[in-house]
Design an enzyme around this catalytic site. Sequence first.
Site, mmCIF file in Angstrom:
data_model
loop_
_atom_site.group_PDB
_atom_site.id
_atom_site.type_symbol
_atom_site.label_atom_id
_atom_site.label_comp_id
_atom_site.label_asym_id
_atom_site.label_seq_id
_atom_site.Cartn_x
_atom_site.Cartn_y
_atom_site.Cartn_z
ATOM 1 N N GLY A 140 0.794 -1.220 0.000
ATOM 2 C CA GLY A 140 0.000 0.000 0.000
ATOM 3 C C GLY A 140 0.829 1.274 0.000
ATOM 4 N N ASN A 144 -0.588 4.948 -1.592
ATOM 5 C CA ASN A 144 -1.402 5.675 -0.614
ATOM 6 C C ASN A 144 -1.050 7.153 -0.533
ATOM 7 O OD1 ASN A 144 0.717 5.916 1.277
ATOM 8 N ND2 ASN A 144 0.225 3.935 2.188
ATOM 9 N N MET A 147 -0.410 9.790 4.438
ATOM 10 C CA MET A 147 -0.768 10.395 5.738
ATOM 11 C C MET A 147 -0.386 9.465 6.874
ATOM 12 S SD MET A 147 -4.428 11.955 4.812
ATOM 13 C CE MET A 147 -4.618 10.799 3.486
ATOM 14 N N GLU A 386 -10.413 13.562 6.399
ATOM 15 C CA GLU A 386 -9.249 14.110 5.705
ATOM 16 C C GLU A 386 -9.758 15.021 4.592
ATOM 17 O OE1 GLU A 386 -7.660 10.574 3.950
ATOM 18 O OE2 GLU A 386 -7.488 11.544 2.012
ATOM 19 N N HIS A 471 -9.151 1.381 3.488
ATOM 20 C CA HIS A 471 -8.629 0.984 4.802
ATOM 21 C C HIS A 471 -9.186 -0.348 5.276
ATOM 22 C CE1 HIS A 471 -8.082 5.579 5.760
ATOM 23 N NE2 HIS A 471 -7.222 5.143 4.863
ATOM 24 N N ASN A 509 -6.135 7.209 9.640
ATOM 25 C CA ASN A 509 -5.521 6.423 8.565
ATOM 26 C C ASN A 509 -4.607 5.378 9.201
ATOM 27 O OD1 ASN A 509 -5.743 9.426 8.229
ATOM 28 N ND2 ASN A 509 -5.942 8.765 6.130
ATOM 29 N N PHE A 511 -1.813 3.164 8.476
ATOM 30 C CA PHE A 511 -0.532 2.460 8.308
ATOM 31 C C PHE A 511 0.459 2.646 9.454
ATOM 32 C CE2 PHE A 511 0.862 5.941 5.140
ATOM 33 C CZ PHE A 511 1.907 6.449 5.912
#
Length: 530
Positions: A140, A144, A147, A386, A471, A509, A511
């Site tokens: 990802g 992506n 953020m 966002e 997500h 978000n 990650f």
Amino acid sequence: MTRRRTVLRAAVLGVPAAALLARASAAGAALSDGDHVPALVIGTGYGGAVTALRLTQAGIATAMVEMGMAWTTAGSDGKVFCDMLNPDQRSYWLRTTTDQPVGYFLGINVNKSITRYTGVLDSEKFAGIRVYQGRGVGGGSLVNGGMAVVPKRDYFAQILPSVDVASMYDTYFPRANAGLGVNAIDTAWFETADCYRFARVSRDQAKASGYTTTFLNNVYDFGYMKQEQASTVPRSALASEVIYGNNYGKRSLDKTYLAAAAATGRLSITAQHVVTAVTPAAAGGYSVTMNQIDTSGATVATKTVRADRVFFAAGSVGTSKLLVAMRAQGKLPDLPAAVGQGWGNNGNVMVARAQHIWNTTGALESGMPAMGIDNWADTAGPVFAEIAPFPAGTELWISLYLAITKNPNRAAFTFNTSTGAVDLSWRTAQNQPAIDAAKRVFDKINSAQATVYRSDLFGSNKVWGDDLTYHPLGGCILNQATDNYGRLTGYPGLYVMDGSLIPGSTGVNPFVTITALAERNIEKILATDI
Ligand code: FAE
């Protein structure tokens, strides 16, 4: 052996990490049928990259297997990735038309024909939702918005109650941010930069309606972006590059964790191989079967490798699908019933507002979001929205948002014996709580600004982008489907390391949360199991 020696020799000679990574993922470094490796990692996204770095640093030769391509070779236009305005075969995973998240304009479908190819963004379609995922070495991180947001401490404690919160916030979140190369925007520059006019307009209107906004850290190099704005370097975030990859500026995993793992000389990456089965091996460890594919997606070879330890890091969807299929097919029959359960979309819903003619959002929009509206404290409908760019290269008077909400609905993966595929039970109607929460915020902003929703971007007469997610989370939840560190109990040497561990929601978000959790788990696994 030859491969390992070559990589090691390069490391000793001081070859840059990126070049090492390219070598580790070159076709010549691919696993061969019958190989035996100490550690095999399925997938090269966040969970996989953390695992590979910490294993290789601990002296363990690690083989990564990735279904997508190693995105290191430029196309005929001299670029590795295509931009959002001119998508070509590099954009999508095995599709003949694009499937843009915002796929309509004035109610007309704006998707276009492309050649079927192993492109970088997958829009994986289940009955009630399209799940966007990165495909390639870096997962990802290639596609992506960069953020990098640490979840709110009390919410993290709610979603993962078995995890020691203090150690996450004192040790693993900072470790993740450092490993990912997270940086903060220069807030004074933000106020003047043309490319963030769209965000300033949305912020000012949110504030005027009583909402709080917050800057968002990112892994995109904001120093580079400043130079893009000043036209002193080739543009990437400012040239409509995001979801099909960034040619410059982005600290994706291939430049951070994976490059560092490659620099140890103990990493191999086998790209364009899809893992299809994992089962205990008679000789000990596990047999891992994989299909080598070409760029049309056709299988060109099937290989079986033996691994002493296997780390599932194929993402929430990839890991859940594999494990659910292995249990149903009797290859890992003792996996617990919790495997496949608890999947959620992080409450994602998209929406756009039409601005008045005098409120221009700017012809130049940075592809990297830098600000969010934080209404999470509203117990009647928590929202973290966002402020998303709409980088069309022309003034459109559109304010776009990706809202992350506290949608409590969850779904399960099940093996479909008639098709041989794994289904996801999510239904589009389950996203209604996300719409309701987002509506509270944006109705109020619209009312204060005398503006309206755009109803032409997600279909004809459709206000809410409610049938997609960026997500995916859950499916193999920590301390339910695994033990408290991602071990698949009953199968010593099998571990889950990715977003499937997180129960459907992070409130931001995801990650950084995935990375930090993987840092925590691999530290424990290295200390106690290996
Ligand atoms: P992931 O990164 O998806 O990696 C899994 C890897 O496994 C992939 O490379 C797959 O190709 C590979 N794989 C899957 N199945 C197999 C198999 N059978 N055999 C071999 N390989 C396999 O998993 N998150 C943020 O925090 N901030 C953002 O700004 C943000 N923006 C996003 C924008 C877009 C367009 C998308 C799609 C996602 C965005 N995300 C963002 C979500 C974030 O990228 C995602 O949560 C993580 O990438 C998930 O990490 P995992 O390690 O779980």
